[in-house]
Structure formats: C-alpha cells, structure tokens
Design a protein around this motif. Structure first.
Motif, PDB file in Angstrom:
ATOM      1  N   GLY A   1      46.405  35.331  37.127  1.00  0.00           N
ATOM      2  CA  GLY A   1      45.666  34.483  38.088  1.00  0.00           C
ATOM      3  C   GLY A   1      44.398  35.148  38.734  1.00  0.00           C
ATOM      4  N   MET A   2      44.369  36.597  38.790  1.00  0.00           N
ATOM      5  CA  MET A   2      43.494  37.422  39.392  1.00  0.00           C
ATOM      6  C   MET A   2      42.273  37.382  38.736  1.00  0.00           C
ATOM      7  SD  MET A   2      45.621  40.674  40.986  1.00  0.00           S
ATOM      8  CE  MET A   2      44.574  41.110  42.027  1.00  0.00           C
ATOM      9  N   ALA A   3      40.877  37.666  39.970  1.00  0.00           N
ATOM     10  CA  ALA A   3      39.857  37.730  39.340  1.00  0.00           C
ATOM     11  C   ALA A   3      39.220  38.945  39.600  1.00  0.00           C
ATOM     12  CB  ALA A   3      38.852  36.594  39.997  1.00  0.00           C
ATOM     13  N   PHE A   4      38.593  39.620  38.661  1.00  0.00           N
ATOM     14  CA  PHE A   4      37.977  40.955  38.892  1.00  0.00           C
ATOM     15  C   PHE A   4      36.544  40.923  38.753  1.00  0.00           C
ATOM     16  CE2 PHE A   4      42.172  41.241  37.546  1.00  0.00           C
ATOM     17  CZ  PHE A   4      42.803  42.059  38.260  1.00  0.00           C
ATOM     18  N   ASP A   5      35.689  41.151  39.751  1.00  0.00           N
ATOM     19  CA  ASP A   5      34.162  41.114  39.674  1.00  0.00           C
ATOM     20  C   ASP A   5      33.573  42.502  39.995  1.00  0.00           C
ATOM     21  OD1 ASP A   5      31.516  40.588  39.713  1.00  0.00           O
ATOM     22  OD2 ASP A   5      31.699  38.674  40.813  1.00  0.00           O
ATOM     23  N   HIS A   6      32.825  43.021  38.825  1.00  0.00           N
ATOM     24  CA  HIS A   6      32.108  44.245  39.199  1.00  0.00           C
ATOM     25  C   HIS A   6      33.332  45.312  39.417  1.00  0.00           C
ATOM     26  CE1 HIS A   6      28.636  41.837  39.390  1.00  0.00           C
ATOM     27  NE2 HIS A   6      27.890  42.855  39.056  1.00  0.00           N
ATOM     28  N   VAL A   7      34.444  45.267  38.753  1.00  0.00           N
ATOM     29  CA  VAL A   7      35.441  46.347  39.064  1.00  0.00           C
ATOM     30  C   VAL A   7      35.478  47.433  37.805  1.00  0.00           C
ATOM     31  CG1 VAL A   7      38.028  46.633  39.200  1.00  0.00           C
ATOM     32  CG2 VAL A   7      36.975  44.602  40.193  1.00  0.00           C
ATOM     33  N   ASN A   8      35.639  48.643  38.264  1.00  0.00           N
ATOM     34  CA  ASN A   8      35.640  49.728  37.216  1.00  0.00           C
ATOM     35  C   ASN A   8      36.991  50.077  36.866  1.00  0.00           C
ATOM     36  OD1 ASN A   8      35.154  52.054  35.709  1.00  0.00           O
ATOM     37  ND2 ASN A   8      34.275  53.240  37.342  1.00  0.00           N
ATOM     38  N   PHE A   9      37.160  49.934  35.605  1.00  0.00           N
ATOM     39  CA  PHE A   9      38.552  50.151  34.988  1.00  0.00           C
ATOM     40  C   PHE A   9      38.535  51.301  34.033  1.00  0.00           C
ATOM     41  CE2 PHE A   9      39.647  45.894  36.436  1.00  0.00           C
ATOM     42  CZ  PHE A   9      40.945  46.073  37.098  1.00  0.00           C
ATOM     43  N   ARG A  10      37.271  52.135  33.848  1.00  0.00           N
ATOM     44  CA  ARG A  10      36.945  53.052  32.961  1.00  0.00           C
ATOM     45  C   ARG A  10      38.056  54.126  32.767  1.00  0.00           C
ATOM     46  NH1 ARG A  10      32.137  54.946  30.494  1.00  0.00           N
ATOM     47  NH2 ARG A  10      31.133  53.809  32.048  1.00  0.00           N
ATOM     48  N   GLY A  11      38.859  54.140  31.582  1.00  0.00           N
ATOM     49  CA  GLY A  11      39.933  55.201  31.230  1.00  0.00           C
ATOM     50  C   GLY A  11      41.127  54.651  31.924  1.00  0.00           C
TER      51      GLY A  11
ATOM     52  N   LEU B   1      35.599  48.339  31.337  1.00  0.00           N
ATOM     53  CA  LEU B   1      36.979  48.679  30.903  1.00  0.00           C
ATOM     54  C   LEU B   1      36.795  49.695  29.614  1.00  0.00           C
ATOM     55  CD1 LEU B   1      37.365  45.334  31.282  1.00  0.00           C
ATOM     56  CD2 LEU B   1      39.651  46.643  31.638  1.00  0.00           C
ATOM     57  N   ASP B   2      35.620  50.479  29.661  1.00  0.00           N
ATOM     58  CA  ASP B   2      35.368  51.563  28.603  1.00  0.00           C
ATOM     59  C   ASP B   2      36.764  52.561  28.467  1.00  0.00           C
ATOM     60  OD1 ASP B   2      33.056  50.409  27.804  1.00  0.00           O
ATOM     61  OD2 ASP B   2      31.747  51.729  28.955  1.00  0.00           O
ATOM     62  N   ASP B   3      37.294  52.646  27.381  1.00  0.00           N
ATOM     63  CA  ASP B   3      38.343  53.969  27.222  1.00  0.00           C
ATOM     64  C   ASP B   3      39.513  53.643  27.634  1.00  0.00           C
ATOM     65  OD1 ASP B   3      36.675  55.776  25.556  1.00  0.00           O
ATOM     66  OD2 ASP B   3      35.492  55.969  27.597  1.00  0.00           O
ATOM     67  N   ALA B   4      39.713  52.130  28.291  1.00  0.00           N
ATOM     68  CA  ALA B   4      40.979  51.843  28.880  1.00  0.00           C
ATOM     69  C   ALA B   4      41.971  51.711  27.851  1.00  0.00           C
ATOM     70  CB  ALA B   4      40.763  50.304  29.665  1.00  0.00           C
ATOM     71  N   ARG B   5      43.316  51.732  28.323  1.00  0.00           N
ATOM     72  CA  ARG B   5      44.455  51.554  27.383  1.00  0.00           C
ATOM     73  C   ARG B   5      44.814  50.298  27.715  1.00  0.00           C
ATOM     74  NH1 ARG B   5      46.239  55.408  24.158  1.00  0.00           N
ATOM     75  NH2 ARG B   5      48.273  54.181  23.837  1.00  0.00           N
ATOM     76  N   MET B   6      44.908  49.234  26.871  1.00  0.00           N
ATOM     77  CA  MET B   6      45.196  47.876  27.145  1.00  0.00           C
ATOM     78  C   MET B   6      46.309  47.406  25.992  1.00  0.00           C
ATOM     79  SD  MET B   6      41.697  46.459  28.295  1.00  0.00           S
ATOM     80  CE  MET B   6      42.410  44.897  29.034  1.00  0.00           C
ATOM     81  N   ASP B   7      47.344  48.326  25.583  1.00  0.00           N
ATOM     82  CA  ASP B   7      47.953  48.048  24.323  1.00  0.00           C
ATOM     83  C   ASP B   7      49.071  47.176  25.088  1.00  0.00           C
ATOM     84  OD1 ASP B   7      46.643  49.845  22.876  1.00  0.00           O
ATOM     85  OD2 ASP B   7      48.128  51.629  23.243  1.00  0.00           O
ATOM     86  N   GLY B   8      49.260  46.048  24.270  1.00  0.00           N
ATOM     87  CA  GLY B   8      50.381  45.374  24.602  1.00  0.00           C
ATOM     88  C   GLY B   8      50.087  44.133  25.704  1.00  0.00           C
ATOM     89  N   VAL B   9      49.127  44.184  26.127  1.00  0.00           N
ATOM     90  CA  VAL B   9      48.544  43.204  27.118  1.00  0.00           C
ATOM     91  C   VAL B   9      48.757  41.703  27.089  1.00  0.00           C
ATOM     92  CG1 VAL B   9      46.990  44.865  28.395  1.00  0.00           C
ATOM     93  CG2 VAL B   9      46.155  43.427  26.824  1.00  0.00           C
ATOM     94  N   GLN B  10      48.946  40.933  28.062  1.00  0.00           N
ATOM     95  CA  GLN B  10      49.023  39.601  27.565  1.00  0.00           C
ATOM     96  C   GLN B  10      47.819  38.951  28.371  1.00  0.00           C
ATOM     97  OE1 GLN B  10      51.797  38.208  25.955  1.00  0.00           O
ATOM     98  NE2 GLN B  10      52.439  40.277  25.755  1.00  0.00           N
ATOM     99  N   LEU B  11      46.761  38.295  27.195  1.00  0.00           N
ATOM    100  CA  LEU B  11      45.608  37.949  27.706  1.00  0.00           C
ATOM    101  C   LEU B  11      45.355  36.197  27.391  1.00  0.00           C
ATOM    102  CD1 LEU B  11      43.500  41.038  26.492  1.00  0.00           C
ATOM    103  CD2 LEU B  11      43.705  40.331  29.091  1.00  0.00           C
ATOM    104  N   ARG B  12      46.524  35.399  27.647  1.00  0.00           N
ATOM    105  CA  ARG B  12      46.411  34.033  27.470  1.00  0.00           C
ATOM    106  C   ARG B  12      45.583  33.633  28.723  1.00  0.00           C
ATOM    107  NH1 ARG B  12      49.206  30.168  24.840  1.00  0.00           N
ATOM    108  NH2 ARG B  12      50.719  31.811  23.934  1.00  0.00           N
TER     109      ARG B  12
END
Length: 334
Positions: free
Chosen positions: A14-24, A42-53
């Motif tokens: 339920g969270m909203a992320f606007d102009h947030v840097n998750f690089r790596g 989110l360049d180079d981010a690790r998002m293995d197994g995330v739930q994105l419903r």
C-alpha cells in the motif's frame, strides 16, 4: 535515498514511492502489494521473489534489475525501462505493460498469461519454452525477439513488427496477426488453424506445408508468398494481394479468393474443389494440372479462356448473375 540498502522481506503493501532512489538496493522477498512507484530508480536492484500484485510502476528505471521468481499480478506498468533485467522463473499474469522496454531481457522459464504489451520493445529478449497463453502484443517491435516455445495459444499480435521471425513447426491455436508486419517470416510446417492474418503483410513469407484450415487472410498483402504443399482448406483470401504467390500442390478446397489479386500466382497441381475466385484478378495466373470441382470463377478478370471450359470450372454463378441483374434493374428504376 535507499540506494544500496538492505530491505529484504519487508511488507511495504500500500505504500507510494515518488522519485525514490533504490539503485542497487536489495528488496528480495518484499511484499509490494498495491504499491505505487512513480519516477523511481531501481537500476541493479535485487527484487527476487517480490510480490507485486496490484502494483503500479510509472516512468521507472529497472535496468539490470533481478526479478527472478517475482510474482506480478493485476499490475499496470507504464513507460518502465527493464533493459537487461532478469525475469527468470517470474510469473506474470493479468498485467498491462505500456511503452515498456524489455530489450536484452532474460525471460527464460518465465510464465506469462492474460497480459497486454502495448507499444513496447523486446529487442534481443528471449521467451523460454513455456507455453504462451492469451497474451496481447499491440504495436510492439518483436523483430529480434527469440521465441523458444513451441505453442502459442489464443495470442494476439495486433500491428506488431515480426519481420523475419522463424516460426517453422510451431503451433498457433486461434491466434491473431491483424495488421502485423510478417514479411520474410518462416512458417514452414507450422499449424495455423483458425488463426487470423487480416490486413497483415506476409510478402515473401514461407508457409510451405502449413496446416492452416479455417484461417483468415482477408485483405492481406502476400507478394511472392510461398504456400507449397500447404493444407489451406476452408481459408479466406478475400481482397488479398497475392501477386506471384506460390500455391503449387496446395490443398485449397472450399477456399475463398473473391476479389483477390492473383496476378502471376501459381496454382499448379493445387486441389481447388469448391474454391471461389469470383471477381478475382487472374492475369498470368497458372493453373497447370490443378484439379477443379464446382470451382467458381464468376466475373473474374484476365482468365485464360481455355480455363473457363475446363471440367469442374463454373465460369458463371447463376445465383450471383441473378443478383447482379436484380441490382441493375433496381439502379435503373432509381
């Protein structure tokens, strides 16, 4: 700024992320249900197994991100750059991707179902061997995309560029290629049963030995197309451009070529029982050794006069002639 941070297995629903840097950053195993990401990196981010419903991504960068085994359901991704991302074993269902870049993506063993890709790019991307089911590709560049799967089920490639693709021996079940660019594609030995190629460009394509019963090619452009020894019974070629097409030894029983331009096409040794060439353009069309049985050539243009007297050829369809005369009488009364 969450660049390089470890936020694994967190529930961020339920969270909203606007102009947030998750690089790596490492978001592996995170629950991101109903999250919104706007203009995030989110360049180079690790998002293995995330739930994105129910997630929404707008104008985000996920270049080289790892989304292995990710679950993406009922989501909407708009203008997302996934160039070089790794989606191995990801499960993507009922999601809309618009103006997204999947260039150089690894989609090996990824599962796709009931999703839409509009105005997107898949240059050098590779779909694995899993069956693709009920996907819609709309005005998407698929020229240099590799499809390793053998079966396509209820797929739609509307207005897509598939130039030069190799689909030989593949199985297409009730697929649509309306207005697609398919010139020089190889479909040798493929199954195209009940598929639609209306207004598609198949110039130079090779459909030799295909199984294509009940397939629709209405208004298609097929200059120099090859359909040698193809089984194309009960197909529709109405208003198609078939100049120099090769139908030698093809089975075309009950096929409709009404108003098609068959100039220079070769139907040598073709089986044409109950086929219709009404009002077709048949200049320099070759029918050497073709078999005819109740084959209609009513109102055709450019037919060899000897063809009209061949056994099995009906040069005049009386029902059509009566309808034409009736239309003329009605016009004159008006």
């Amino acid at each position: 700024d969450f660049s390089g941070q470890d936020v694994r297995a967190m529930d961020l629903s339920g969270m909203a992320f606007d102009h947030v840097n998750f690089r790596g950053a490492d978001l592996s195993g995170c629950v991101l249900t109903a999250c919104t990401f706007i203009d995030c990196c989110l360049d180079d981010a690790r998002m293995d197994g995330v739930q994105l419903r129910d997630s929404v991504f707008t104008q985000c960068d996920l270049q080289r991100a790892s989304l292995q085994v990710a679950r993406i359901h009922d989501a909407a991704w708009n203008e997302v750059n996934l160039k070089g991302a790794d989606l191995k074993d990801a499960h993507i269902d009922s999601t809309i991707f618009q103006a997204c870049c999947f260039d150089n993506c690894s989609l090996h063993v990824a599962s796709f179902s009931k999703s839409v890709f509009k105005d997107s790019s898949f240059v050098n991307a590779e779909f694995g061997k899993r069956e693709l089911d009920r996907l819609v590709f709309y005005e998407t560049d698929l020229r240099r995309t590799r499809f390793l799967n053998q079966q396509f089920k209820q797929m739609m490639f509307i207005g897509c560029n598939l130039q030069g693709q190799q689909f030989s021996d593949r199985v297409f079940v009730a697929c649509q290629f309306t207005e697609a660019l398919l010139y020089d594609c190889l479909f040798v030995g493929a199954t195209l049963s009940q598929s639609v190629f209306a207004k598609a460009d198949l110039s130079g394509a090779d459909l030799s030995r295909v199984q294509g019963q009940y397939t629709l090619f209405a208004e298609a452009t097929m200059h120099g197309m090859r359909a040698y020894e193809a089984d194309l019974e009960k197909t529709v070629w109405t208003d198609a451009a078939l100049m120099q097409a090769d139908f030698r030894h093809a089975r075309l029983g009950y096929a409709s070529f009404e108003r098609a331009d068959c100039s220079g096409a070769d139907f040598s040794q073709a089986a044409l029982a109950y086929a219709r060439f009404d009002y077709a353009l048949l200049e320099r069309t070759v029918f050497s050794g073709a078999s005819f049985e109740y084959t209609s050539m009513h109102g055709d243009s450019g037919t060899d006069p000897w063809l009209a007297v061949k056994p099995g050829v009906a040069s005049v369809d009386q029902a059509l002639r009566d309808a034409e005369l009736h239309a003329l009488r009605m016009r004159s009364e008006i």
